[in-house]
Every structure is written in structure tokens, then in C-alpha cells.
Design an enzyme around this catalytic site. Structure first.
Site, PDB file in Angstrom:
ATOM      1  N   THR A   1       0.206  -7.542  -6.711  1.00 46.52           N
ATOM      2  CA  THR A   1       0.307  -8.621  -7.677  1.00 46.52           C
ATOM      3  C   THR A   1      -1.186  -9.117  -7.834  1.00 46.52           C
ATOM      4  O   THR A   1      -1.878  -9.638  -6.779  1.00 46.52           O
ATOM      5  CB  THR A   1       1.174  -9.719  -7.158  1.00 46.52           C
TER       6      THR A   1
ATOM      7  N   LYS B   1       5.055 -10.778 -14.678  1.00 49.26           N
ATOM      8  CA  LYS B   1       5.445 -11.102 -12.931  1.00 49.26           C
ATOM      9  C   LYS B   1       5.211 -12.514 -12.676  1.00 49.26           C
ATOM     10  O   LYS B   1       5.725 -13.298 -12.192  1.00 49.26           O
ATOM     11  CB  LYS B   1       4.520 -10.023 -12.222  1.00 49.26           C
TER      12      LYS B   1
HETATM   13  P1  NAD Z   1       0.515  -6.506   3.501  1.00 53.22           P
HETATM   14  O1  NAD Z   1      -0.773  -7.379   3.734  1.00 53.22           O
HETATM   15  O2  NAD Z   1       1.638  -6.311   4.391  1.00 53.22           O
HETATM   16  O3  NAD Z   1       0.088  -5.182   3.246  1.00 53.22           O
HETATM   17  C1  NAD Z   1      -1.371  -4.758   2.477  1.00 53.22           C
HETATM   18  C2  NAD Z   1      -1.985  -3.734   2.969  1.00 53.22           C
HETATM   19  O4  NAD Z   1      -3.060  -3.019   2.519  1.00 53.22           O
HETATM   20  C3  NAD Z   1      -2.336  -3.684   4.532  1.00 53.22           C
HETATM   21  O5  NAD Z   1      -1.605  -2.670   5.390  1.00 53.22           O
HETATM   22  C4  NAD Z   1      -3.551  -3.527   4.514  1.00 53.22           C
HETATM   23  O6  NAD Z   1      -4.303  -3.056   5.811  1.00 53.22           O
HETATM   24  C5  NAD Z   1      -3.995  -2.524   3.375  1.00 53.22           C
HETATM   25  N1  NAD Z   1      -5.194  -2.644   2.959  1.00 53.22           N
HETATM   26  C6  NAD Z   1      -6.086  -3.733   2.453  1.00 53.22           C
HETATM   27  N2  NAD Z   1      -7.076  -3.443   1.789  1.00 53.22           N
HETATM   28  C7  NAD Z   1      -7.212  -1.797   1.833  1.00 53.22           C
HETATM   29  C8  NAD Z   1      -8.078  -0.967   1.472  1.00 53.22           C
HETATM   30  N3  NAD Z   1      -9.226  -1.433   0.962  1.00 53.22           N
HETATM   31  N4  NAD Z   1      -7.805   0.360   1.674  1.00 53.22           N
HETATM   32  C9  NAD Z   1      -6.491   0.620   2.131  1.00 53.22           C
HETATM   33  N5  NAD Z   1      -5.595  -0.493   2.435  1.00 53.22           N
HETATM   34  C10 NAD Z   1      -6.081  -1.630   2.401  1.00 53.22           C
HETATM   35  O7  NAD Z   1       0.984  -6.973   1.912  1.00 53.22           O
HETATM   36  P2  NAD Z   1       2.253  -6.695   1.105  1.00 53.22           P
HETATM   37  O8  NAD Z   1       3.332  -7.878   1.489  1.00 53.22           O
HETATM   38  O9  NAD Z   1       2.830  -5.407   1.294  1.00 53.22           O
HETATM   39  O10 NAD Z   1       1.783  -7.040  -0.158  1.00 53.22           O
HETATM   40  C11 NAD Z   1       1.345  -6.320  -0.892  1.00 53.22           C
HETATM   41  C12 NAD Z   1       1.177  -6.594  -2.607  1.00 53.22           C
HETATM   42  O11 NAD Z   1       2.371  -6.854  -2.969  1.00 53.22           O
HETATM   43  C13 NAD Z   1       0.515  -7.957  -2.599  1.00 53.22           C
HETATM   44  O12 NAD Z   1      -0.401  -7.955  -3.810  1.00 53.22           O
HETATM   45  C14 NAD Z   1       1.656  -8.844  -2.719  1.00 53.22           C
HETATM   46  O13 NAD Z   1       1.490 -10.338  -3.379  1.00 53.22           O
HETATM   47  C15 NAD Z   1       2.766  -8.175  -3.636  1.00 53.22           C
HETATM   48  N6  NAD Z   1       4.214  -8.422  -3.285  1.00 53.22           N
HETATM   49  C16 NAD Z   1       4.628  -8.710  -2.173  1.00 53.22           C
HETATM   50  C17 NAD Z   1       5.712  -9.257  -1.838  1.00 53.22           C
HETATM   51  C18 NAD Z   1       6.426  -9.515  -0.344  1.00 53.22           C
HETATM   52  O14 NAD Z   1       7.664 -10.028  -0.327  1.00 53.22           O
HETATM   53  N7  NAD Z   1       5.791  -9.174   0.565  1.00 53.22           N
HETATM   54  C19 NAD Z   1       6.912  -9.448  -2.975  1.00 53.22           C
HETATM   55  C20 NAD Z   1       6.277  -8.773  -4.403  1.00 53.22           C
HETATM   56  C21 NAD Z   1       4.896  -8.389  -4.435  1.00 53.22           C
END
Ligand code: NAD
Length: 303
Positions: A102, A177
Site C-alpha cells: 500500500t 484502496k
Molecule cells: P511487514 O513489515 O510485516 O513486511 C514487510 C517486509 O518487507 C519485511 O519482511 C521487510 O524485511 C521487507 N523489506 C523491507 N524492505 C525491503 C527491501 N528493500 N527488499 C526486500 N525486502 C524488504 O509488512 P506487512 O504487514 O507484510 O505489509 C506489507 C504491505 O502490505 C504494506 O504496504 C502494508 O501497508 C500492506 N498491507 C498490510 C496489511 C496488514 O494487515 N498487515 C493489510 C493490507 C495491506
């Protein structure tokens, strides 16, 4: 089975890991990369190939999917960082790039423009449904990109989700979204406000909730994620506001909505109020489910 066989998945956090697992279960070959290498062992055991960089992951794949925290991470991965090459410098012209993070629509469009300049297709495909939806394979994907590329990538998204929407051109997925989450943030604060008013005036929260749910105030927050702790048995509010969708993530999305509103000169007075509440609330309770905004009205619910 789709013509798409090999996928690179980059960003295997709370959302990305279960999404990647569903792709493996559906027969796709996966290259995986995350800065946090601890999450990769488990995926390797399930058959994924672990890469040591986004560029290595994106080599000879049909599709790249990214699921990263925020816009800057997405730009770093696709455009490169500190003079280092990004995915756009290395993937083949036929590789479809799909970002499910997002992020601001303007960031998605910036990456898409750079991709187009190199003859590569980039689409935004943010999701709704949270970690439970990611694990169950029931996410909603809201895609921005051409109709033709949408049809190509749809079978891949269907392996991770139930409702796959085509919102319009690049960036439209992100706009749709954040419209949804902005509305949800406003509805949750309004629902907490009404539940608190009724409870403070002597109503049983369960009775009030039943009345509202059968009346014109009916909404998702009331029925599925009621902010009052004494209403549902299986809601974040009934287990100390744990699980669910964290307040800090709701705040992130509301700020993205504000950014889009500012960029396009659109007023959002209701969202501004709700964002102010979530900003204050997230300082102490950012990890709690966003229905814990109830504590703004009744501090005891979190004491
Ligand atoms: P998270 O922080 O759990 O996971 C993100 C991952 O990205 C981490 O494992 C991190 O190490 C990795 N990362 C960061 N920079 C990186 C890079 N340069 N190269 C490779 N890996 C890298 O976050 P999440 O909860 O999985 O959310 C991910 C996305 O989904 C966000 O944009 C969030 O807004 C969106 N989202 C989350 C939810 C939710 O309920 N958690 C729901 C809908 C959307």
C-alpha cells in the site's frame, strides 16, 4: 493453468509470506527475497528458491510481486538505491511487475513511468483483507494497469485472493484502496463515538449494537469489528484489541489518503478529524487493532 509459471516474490513479512505460500501451493515456481533472511528458510523448505538480492530474484521470471512496507522501499527495489541498479535495470521486457504494497498513487505512477520508459509493464495491486485473508487466500486485489495486462496477471492473483478488481489505469488500485481505508477509519471512529454515547447513557452495548445493526447506522465496524469490548465474542475488542489491523497501519493509510487529497486539491474534512484521532492514539497504542480507537472515548477499555 496460466502461461505464467515462475514468479519472484520480494517482501515476505506478515502479508507477503502467507501470500507466497499460497502461490507455491498453487503450483507456481517461486524465487524469494527479503532483507530479513530469517523468514526465508521456511519458504525454502516449501520449495522456494532463495535469492540474495531483488535482481537475482527477478532473473528469468514471468512476474515479480513486491509486498513492501512503504513507497520508499518500493522505489528502492525497482528504481535502485544509492547509485545501485534496481529491478527495472535488470528484468526482461516481458516480465510483469506487480506491486501489492500500500503506497501513494503518485509513487506507483512514478515507478510505472520509469518502467514504461524501458518498455516494461508495472502495475499496482494493493490488497484488502489483512493477514487472515492472506493466510486463507481470500484477499481482495485492486489492480491499476491496462485491461490486457490485468487479464494476464489475474490467474496469479487468484491463487492468493478471492475478489480481483480492475480499478483502472496505473495508480487507480492505490486510489481505490485508500478510499476504502479512509472510509473505514471514519466509520470506525464514528461507530466508537456512537457506542460510547449509548453506553454512557445507560444502554447495554450488545442491545445498542443489535439496534444499530438493524437500523440505518448499520456498518462493517459494528457487525464484524465492534469497538466496544462487551459486544462480540470473537472480535479484536473482546481479546484486548489484539490481532486484526493495527492502528499504526490504519494511520499510514489515512495519511496516504491525505497525501492523495492534497496532491489533487480534494477536501476530506471527516478523514482529517479521524486522522487526528488516530495520530494521537497510535503514539501509545499503534500495535493494537484500530477498533481500540474506542479508548479515545473511554480510556478504561485499554486499562
Ligand atoms: P511487514 O513489515 O510485516 O513486511 C514487510 C517486509 O518487507 C519485511 O519482511 C521487510 O524485511 C521487507 N523489506 C523491507 N524492505 C525491503 C527491501 N528493500 N527488499 C526486500 N525486502 C524488504 O509488512 P506487512 O504487514 O507484510 O505489509 C506489507 C504491505 O502490505 C504494506 O504496504 C502494508 O501497508 C500492506 N498491507 C498490510 C496489511 C496488514 O494487515 N498487515 C493489510 C493490507 C495491506
Amino acid at each position: 493453468m496460466s502461461a505464467i509459471k515462475k514468479i519472484a516474490f520480494i517482501g515476505l513479512g506478515n502479508m507477503g509470506k502467507p501470500m507466497a505460500e499460497n502461490l507455491i501451493k498453487n503450483g507456481f515456481a517461486l524465487n524469494v527475497f527479503d532483507l530479513n533472511t530469517a523468514v526465508l528458510d521456511d519458504l525454502a523448505k516449501q520449495g522456494a528458491t532463495v535469492a540474495t538480492s531483488p535482481i537475482e530474484a527477478g532473473k528469468d521470471v514471468d512476474v515479480v510481486i513486491t509486498m513492501l512496507p512503504a513507497g520508499q522501499h518500493v522505489k528502492d527495489v525497482y528504481l535502485g538505491k544509492d547509485g545501485q541498479a534496481g529491478l527495472l535495470d535488470s528484468v526482461g521486457k516481458n516480465t510483469l511487475l506487480v506491486d501489492s504494497s500500500t503506497i501513494a498513487a503518485s509513487d506507483a505512477r512514478e515507478v510505472a513511468k520509469a518502467a514504461t520508459a524501458k518498455g516494461i509493464t508495472f502495475m499496482d495491486a494493493p490488497v484488502s483483507g489483512g493477514t487472515a485473508g492472506a493466510a486463507a487466500g481470500t484477499l481482495s486485489f485492486i489492480v491499476g494497469g491496462s485491461a490486457e495486462k490485468f487479464e494476464q496477471v489475474k490467474p496469479v492473483l487468484e491463487a492468493m485472493g478471492k475478489n480481483i478488481f480492475h480499478a483502472g489505469d496505473v495508480g487507480a488500485g492505490q486510489v481505490a484502496k485508500i478510499c476504502n481505508n479512509m472510509l473505514l477509519g471514519v466509520i470506525m471512529t464514528g461507530t466508537a463515538e456512537a457506542m460510547n454515547l449509548g453506553a454512557k447513557n445507560g444502554l447495554d452495548p450488545k442491545v445498542l449494537s443489535n439496534i444499530l445493526s438493524c437500523s440505518t447506522g448499520r456498518n462493517w465496524a459494528l457487525e464484524v469489528c465492534n469497538p466496544h469490548p462487551n459486544v462480540g465474542d470473537d472480535m479484536p475488542s473482546s481479546r484486548g484489541y489484539t490481532g486484526g489491523f493495527m492502528s499504526k497501519l490504519m494511520l499510514k493509510d489515512m495519511n496516504l489518503a491525505k497525501q492523495t487529497a492534497n496532491d489533487t486539491g480534494v477536501v476530506t474534512p471527516m478523514a482529517d478529524q479521524a486522522t487526528a484521532l488516530y495520530t494521537q492514539h497510535s503514539e501509545a497504542h499503534g500495535d493494537k487493532d484500530f477498533s481500540s480507537i474506542m479508548a479515545h472515548y473511554d480510556a478504561e477499555v485499554l486499562s
